[in-house]
Design a protein around this motif. Structure first.
Motif, PDB file in Angstrom:
ATOM      1  N   GLN A 165      37.656  41.681  53.717  1.00 63.64           N
ATOM      2  CA  GLN A 165      38.575  41.763  52.581  1.00 63.64           C
ATOM      3  C   GLN A 165      37.827  42.076  51.289  1.00 63.64           C
ATOM      4  O   GLN A 165      38.285  42.878  50.468  1.00 63.64           O
ATOM      5  N   MET A 166      36.665  41.478  51.096  1.00 66.27           N
ATOM      6  CA  MET A 166      35.873  41.748  49.903  1.00 66.27           C
ATOM      7  C   MET A 166      35.417  43.197  49.875  1.00 66.27           C
ATOM      8  O   MET A 166      35.383  43.839  48.814  1.00 66.27           O
ATOM      9  N   ILE A 167      35.057  43.742  51.039  1.00 64.43           N
ATOM     10  CA  ILE A 167      34.651  45.144  51.098  1.00 64.43           C
ATOM     11  C   ILE A 167      35.846  46.051  50.827  1.00 64.43           C
ATOM     12  O   ILE A 167      35.738  47.048  50.094  1.00 64.43           O
ATOM     13  N   GLN A 168      37.000  45.716  51.380  1.00 66.10           N
ATOM     14  CA  GLN A 168      38.200  46.509  51.115  1.00 66.10           C
ATOM     15  C   GLN A 168      38.540  46.497  49.624  1.00 66.10           C
ATOM     16  O   GLN A 168      38.903  47.533  49.050  1.00 66.10           O
ATOM     17  N   ASP A 169      38.426  45.334  48.983  1.00 66.84           N
ATOM     18  CA  ASP A 169      38.694  45.242  47.544  1.00 66.84           C
ATOM     19  C   ASP A 169      37.729  46.130  46.764  1.00 66.84           C
ATOM     20  O   ASP A 169      38.130  46.822  45.813  1.00 66.84           O
ATOM     21  N   SER A 170      36.463  46.117  47.160  1.00 68.34           N
ATOM     22  CA  SER A 170      35.457  46.937  46.473  1.00 68.34           C
ATOM     23  C   SER A 170      35.751  48.428  46.659  1.00 68.34           C
ATOM     24  O   SER A 170      35.570  49.221  45.726  1.00 68.34           O
ATOM     25  N   MET A 171      36.206  48.807  47.844  1.00 72.11           N
ATOM     26  CA  MET A 171      36.533  50.211  48.082  1.00 72.11           C
ATOM     27  C   MET A 171      37.707  50.659  47.222  1.00 72.11           C
ATOM     28  O   MET A 171      37.729  51.781  46.706  1.00 72.11           O
ATOM     29  N   ARG A 172      38.695  49.795  47.045  1.00 73.42           N
ATOM     30  CA  ARG A 172      39.850  50.160  46.212  1.00 73.42           C
ATOM     31  C   ARG A 172      39.426  50.416  44.770  1.00 73.42           C
ATOM     32  O   ARG A 172      40.000  51.268  44.084  1.00 73.42           O
ATOM     33  N   VAL A 173      38.412  49.673  44.309  1.00 79.76           N
ATOM     34  CA  VAL A 173      37.957  49.818  42.925  1.00 79.76           C
ATOM     35  C   VAL A 173      37.015  51.003  42.774  1.00 79.76           C
ATOM     36  O   VAL A 173      37.150  51.813  41.852  1.00 79.76           O
ATOM     37  N   HIS A 174      36.051  51.128  43.678  1.00 85.36           N
ATOM     38  CA  HIS A 174      34.965  52.086  43.501  1.00 85.36           C
ATOM     39  C   HIS A 174      35.126  53.383  44.287  1.00 85.36           C
ATOM     40  O   HIS A 174      34.443  54.375  43.986  1.00 85.36           O
ATOM     41  N   ALA A 175      36.013  53.404  45.290  1.00 84.92           N
ATOM     42  CA  ALA A 175      36.236  54.631  46.068  1.00 84.92           C
ATOM     43  C   ALA A 175      37.679  54.680  46.526  1.00 84.92           C
ATOM     44  O   ALA A 175      37.962  54.712  47.727  1.00 84.92           O
ATOM     45  N   PRO A 176      38.622  54.664  45.592  1.00 88.56           N
ATOM     46  CA  PRO A 176      40.037  54.634  45.968  1.00 88.56           C
ATOM     47  C   PRO A 176      40.419  55.839  46.831  1.00 88.56           C
ATOM     48  O   PRO A 176      40.045  56.968  46.535  1.00 88.56           O
ATOM     49  N   GLY A 177      41.124  55.545  47.907  1.00 91.86           N
ATOM     50  CA  GLY A 177      41.577  56.602  48.800  1.00 91.86           C
ATOM     51  C   GLY A 177      40.598  56.961  49.901  1.00 91.86           C
ATOM     52  O   GLY A 177      40.960  57.671  50.843  1.00 91.86           O
ATOM     53  N   LYS A 178      39.362  56.495  49.807  1.00 91.47           N
ATOM     54  CA  LYS A 178      38.378  56.795  50.836  1.00 91.47           C
ATOM     55  C   LYS A 178      38.572  55.868  52.036  1.00 91.47           C
ATOM     56  O   LYS A 178      38.882  54.683  51.875  1.00 91.47           O
ATOM     57  N   PRO A 179      38.378  56.369  53.255  1.00 86.10           N
ATOM     58  CA  PRO A 179      38.492  55.504  54.444  1.00 86.10           C
ATOM     59  C   PRO A 179      37.470  54.370  54.397  1.00 86.10           C
ATOM     60  O   PRO A 179      36.355  54.545  53.891  1.00 86.10           O
ATOM     61  N   LEU A 180      37.840  53.246  54.946  1.00 94.94           N
ATOM     62  CA  LEU A 180      36.949  52.079  54.950  1.00 94.94           C
ATOM     63  C   LEU A 180      35.640  52.385  55.670  1.00 94.94           C
ATOM     64  O   LEU A 180      34.582  51.881  55.285  1.00 94.94           O
ATOM     65  N   GLY A 181      35.698  53.222  56.698  1.00 98.94           N
ATOM     66  CA  GLY A 181      34.498  53.548  57.450  1.00 98.94           C
ATOM     67  C   GLY A 181      33.458  54.304  56.643  1.00 98.94           C
ATOM     68  O   GLY A 181      32.312  54.433  57.064  1.00 98.94           O
ATOM     69  N   GLN A 182      33.849  54.809  55.472  1.00101.44           N
ATOM     70  CA  GLN A 182      32.921  55.528  54.596  1.00101.44           C
ATOM     71  C   GLN A 182      32.406  54.637  53.467  1.00101.44           C
ATOM     72  O   GLN A 182      32.061  55.125  52.392  1.00101.44           O
ATOM     73  N   CYS A 183      32.319  53.366  53.734  1.00102.35           N
ATOM     74  CA  CYS A 183      31.973  52.399  52.687  1.00102.35           C
ATOM     75  C   CYS A 183      30.480  52.260  52.456  1.00102.35           C
ATOM     76  O   CYS A 183      30.062  51.603  51.497  1.00102.35           O
ATOM     77  N   ALA A 184      29.645  52.843  53.316  1.00102.28           N
ATOM     78  CA  ALA A 184      28.207  52.571  53.247  1.00102.28           C
ATOM     79  C   ALA A 184      27.621  52.904  51.878  1.00102.28           C
ATOM     80  O   ALA A 184      26.848  52.125  51.312  1.00102.28           O
ATOM     81  N   ARG A 185      27.979  54.054  51.326  1.00 99.09           N
ATOM     82  CA  ARG A 185      27.420  54.445  50.027  1.00 99.09           C
ATOM     83  C   ARG A 185      27.852  53.476  48.939  1.00 99.09           C
ATOM     84  O   ARG A 185      27.055  53.107  48.068  1.00 99.09           O
ATOM     85  N   VAL A 186      29.106  53.048  48.977  1.00 95.92           N
ATOM     86  CA  VAL A 186      29.591  52.081  47.988  1.00 95.92           C
ATOM     87  C   VAL A 186      28.849  50.762  48.123  1.00 95.92           C
ATOM     88  O   VAL A 186      28.438  50.155  47.123  1.00 95.92           O
ATOM     89  N   LEU A 187      28.659  50.307  49.357  1.00 95.27           N
ATOM     90  CA  LEU A 187      27.958  49.037  49.566  1.00 95.27           C
ATOM     91  C   LEU A 187      26.520  49.111  49.055  1.00 95.27           C
ATOM     92  O   LEU A 187      26.034  48.155  48.439  1.00 95.27           O
ATOM     93  N   ARG A 188      25.854  50.228  49.284  1.00 97.29           N
ATOM     94  CA  ARG A 188      24.490  50.355  48.763  1.00 97.29           C
ATOM     95  C   ARG A 188      24.477  50.332  47.239  1.00 97.29           C
ATOM     96  O   ARG A 188      23.587  49.739  46.618  1.00 97.29           O
ATOM     97  N   ALA A 189      25.471  50.964  46.629  1.00 95.48           N
ATOM     98  CA  ALA A 189      25.558  50.941  45.169  1.00 95.48           C
ATOM     99  C   ALA A 189      25.852  49.543  44.641  1.00 95.48           C
ATOM    100  O   ALA A 189      25.453  49.187  43.528  1.00 95.48           O
ATOM    101  N   LEU A 190      26.517  48.725  45.457  1.00 92.43           N
ATOM    102  CA  LEU A 190      26.836  47.352  45.059  1.00 92.43           C
ATOM    103  C   LEU A 190      25.676  46.390  45.279  1.00 92.43           C
ATOM    104  O   LEU A 190      25.781  45.210  44.969  1.00 92.43           O
TER     105      LEU A 190
END
Length: 339
Positions: free
Chosen positions: A43-68
């Motif tokens: 859920q925390m990762i999904q929340d971060s994706m909505r803020v930092h990569a809205p509309g991107k699939p959850l499976g593409q979260c790696a770049r956002v997580l590294r930036a976080l």
């Protein structure tokens, strides 16, 4: 890399929570599984994706997580036997950043080597052929002609270039070329030189030092070089393996098993298992809580789960079953006995 802190990250660091070591969620793009979560939640990762990569699939979260601030995060896709598509996200959380230990970037600038001319051309102009030529060279070298032909037939557009690259590697199967490749991989600042060096080392069958150098290459700070080192190891893994004394490479192996190169984790486990790693190295290789190795044991990806299980059986000399808890207890006993 720009790093910034989200409210989710602040919460994760301030209030550690206990969660399952492998979590999966269904998404419109297929199932997404996270391996390595201990303080964060999906859920925390999904929340971060909505803020930092809205509309991107959850499976593409790696770049956002590294930036976080995640020390390592990579995703890869796989398909189950029933055709179900899934994404596996392997990660190391921010509080464990010290576990990710890349090698220092080489500073010795080297020029292009004339004797590697054919290799540079394939790497530059036919990258797919370079990839196949590197990781499938073991099949060519062991004269498995049936599979070799299948590989070439599957690449009608660049099979000729694959053959050219195999010929290039064949010409460099000698001690002098291997010595040059080792120095280049570990000391040369040129990314292309290091990538070709990894390919050449993957052709040095029967040379233990090639295995050691490629494991060091897995810790290269450039992902392209680290990927080339993994392909070199895949090439060496083909066929029957001799037992290898891994003591000289313990520091590099421990770094990879801790999460320095999560994409190469499965290959590293296969390497250690198939070359019959000494069980006495268990304490030196794995933390007492098992780290990502035990996290993989709970994964839904059969390839990753089986690799972790086989590796643990090799170290323990017995099968403690599929439960990570049994293996965690064993590891703590191993560490306690060494005190």
């Amino acid at each position: 890399m720009i790093r910034f802190c989200s409210s989710s990250l602040a919460i994760a660091l301030a209030f550690p929570v206990t969660v399952a070591i492998s979590q999966e969620v269904e998404t419109p793009a297929g199932a997404v599984e996270f391996v390595g979560l201990h303080h964060w939640t999906i859920q925390m990762i999904q929340d971060s994706m909505r803020v930092h990569a809205p509309g991107k699939p959850l499976g593409q979260c790696a770049r956002v997580l590294r930036a976080l601030g995640f020390a390592s995060a990579q995703s890869l896709g796989w398909t189950s036997t029933d055709g179900r598509s899934s994404t596996l996200v392997l990660l190391v959380e921010p509080q464990d950043s010290a576990l990710v230990r890349y090698r220092s970037l080489p500073t010795q600038k080297g020029a292009m080597l004339p004797i590697w001319r054919d290799g540079y051309r394939i790497l530059s102009d036919h990258f797919a052929a370079y990839q196949s030529g590197t990781q499938d060279f073991g099949i060519h070298a062991t004269r498995d002609t049936t599979i070799e032909q299948l590989i070439l037939q599957s690449r009608p557009g660049d099979s000729a270039e694959v053959r050219v690259f195999w010929d290039f590697l064949e010409r460099n199967r000698n001690p002098q070329s291997a010595d040059l490749a080792e120095r280049t991989l570990l000391e040369d600042a040129s990314v292309d030189n290091r990538r070709l060096a990894a390919s050449i080392l993957g052709a040095q069958r029967g040379r233990v030092r090639a295995w050691y150098a490629l494991v060091k290459g897995l810790r290269d700070p450039d992902e392209r070089v680290a990927a080339a080192a993994e392909m070199g190891l895949i090439s060496l893994l083909t066929g029957t393996q001799s037992r290898i004394d891994w003591r000289p490479a313990v520091a590099d192996l421990r770094a990879v098993l801790d999460g320095t190169n999560v994409l190469a984790l499965r290959t590293t486990l296969l390497v250690l298992t198939k070359t019959r790693v000494d069980p006495k190295l268990a304490r030196a290789l794995i933390r007492d809580n098992g780290g990502l190795v035990l996290d993989l044991l709970a994964s839904h990806s059969p390839e990753h789960r089986d690799a972790a299980h086989a590796f643990l059986i090799r170290l323990a000399g017995k099968d403690l079953g599929p439960s990570p808890d049994n293996w965690r207890t064993w590891l703590r006993e191993v560490h306690a006995r060494a005190i």
